[in-house]
Design an enzyme around this catalytic site. Sequence first.
Site, PDB file in Angstrom:
ATOM      1  CB  SER A  56      66.623  13.274  18.389  1.00 18.23           C
ATOM      2  OG  SER A  56      67.867  13.074  17.740  1.00 18.23           O
ATOM      3  CB  SER A  86      70.613  11.709  16.083  1.00 22.85           C
ATOM      4  OG  SER A  86      71.010  13.063  16.092  1.00 22.85           O
ATOM      5  CE  LYS A 129      74.308  20.315  21.399  1.00 21.59           C
ATOM      6  NZ  LYS A 129      74.581  20.962  20.114  1.00 21.59           N
ATOM      7  N   GLY A 175      72.686  35.898  16.634  1.00 24.30           N
ATOM      8  CA  GLY A 175      72.409  35.080  17.811  1.00 24.30           C
ATOM      9  C   GLY A 175      73.662  34.844  18.630  1.00 24.30           C
ATOM     10  N   GLY A 201      74.257  28.743  22.292  1.00 25.83           N
ATOM     11  CA  GLY A 201      75.217  27.641  22.182  1.00 25.83           C
ATOM     12  C   GLY A 201      75.684  27.401  20.756  1.00 25.83           C
ATOM     13  CG  LEU A 258      73.248  27.253  12.429  1.00 29.10           C
ATOM     14  CD1 LEU A 258      73.918  27.057  13.775  1.00 29.10           C
ATOM     15  CD2 LEU A 258      74.178  26.827  11.310  1.00 29.10           C
ATOM     16  CE1 TYR A 313      65.952  19.145  11.314  1.00 30.42           C
ATOM     17  CE2 TYR A 313      68.038  20.091  12.017  1.00 30.42           C
ATOM     18  CZ  TYR A 313      66.943  19.287  12.262  1.00 30.42           C
ATOM     19  OH  TYR A 313      66.839  18.636  13.464  1.00 30.42           O
ATOM     20  N   GLY A 342      70.526  23.977   7.457  1.00 28.51           N
ATOM     21  CA  GLY A 342      71.065  23.225   8.583  1.00 28.51           C
ATOM     22  C   GLY A 342      71.100  21.718   8.400  1.00 28.51           C
TER      23      GLY A 342
END
Length: 293
Positions: free
Chosen positions: A22, A24, A73, A134, A137, A232, A234, A255
């Site tokens: 991740s 983040s 999610k 697509g 989600g 989306l 990157y 993305g």
Amino acid sequence: MTKEITGKTKLLGVIGHPVEHSLSPVMHNAAIAQLELDYIYLPFPIEPQNLEVAIAGLAAVGVVGFNVTIPHKQAIIPLLSEITPLAQIIGAVNTVSRQNNQWVGTNTDIEGFLAPLQTTYKQNWSQKVAVILGNGGAARAVVAGCTQLGFAQIHVVGRNMQKLEEFRNSWSNSPLAEKFQVHQWEELPKLIPQANLLVNTTPIGMYPKVDESPLSVEEIANLPTGAIAYDLIYIPKPTQFLEQAQKQGAIAIDGLEMLVQQGVAALKIWLQQETLPVEVMRQALQNHLGLGK
């Protein structure tokens, strides 16, 4: 200068499985350092069977908020006290915050997706056509986002008829059900020439399979000049999909901006702060990915 972690440091994080890749933490810790706040953002690897006990544990240790990534999610929804109408419509939560001793879930992916379309590329979308590749989600957030922008037509294209049907049926109780149509991949040749916005929500073309694209060169050749191609993904930058679209005179968005903007939206919720160092977050990601400016 390393940040000193003390008993007063407040915890934020991301839950997923796997979660070590991740980005983040890179982005959020850069923002926290810039704001000189006593917070730290950590990755928490949580296997699906441990989700419920983990969420209770995060509450017990006083976590202020956390992001949710694959595969939690949707599974997390029943474990939260409240979820926002937006997250309810999408059927997925990516951001959770602690409010009045309860977990509240929302979805900032829509805001992340919309940000470039509402700022740099802002226009009147009410006569425009969106084509979404697509039906997973990520496509859900994109459909909700395109609805919010007021597109005249939204087309969702997938390879598996059964999954497309499930996608359509899953919105049956939602006001958004009438807003979009689903199509099989074979129908793309007639959809692409009409597209003002073409969005790739599939993982095709993502590192390490950087030579792949969801569309053939022939298919993308029919994209109108001046259309927006939005991937989306990157990594790599640009993807084959965006590179081909740019050759057709399309505007490319990748993305990374969505990643940054959904992070900004989450931090606003957790820190209760409106002004955040967006450029610092973007730069931290670019440096981490070796993309320079």
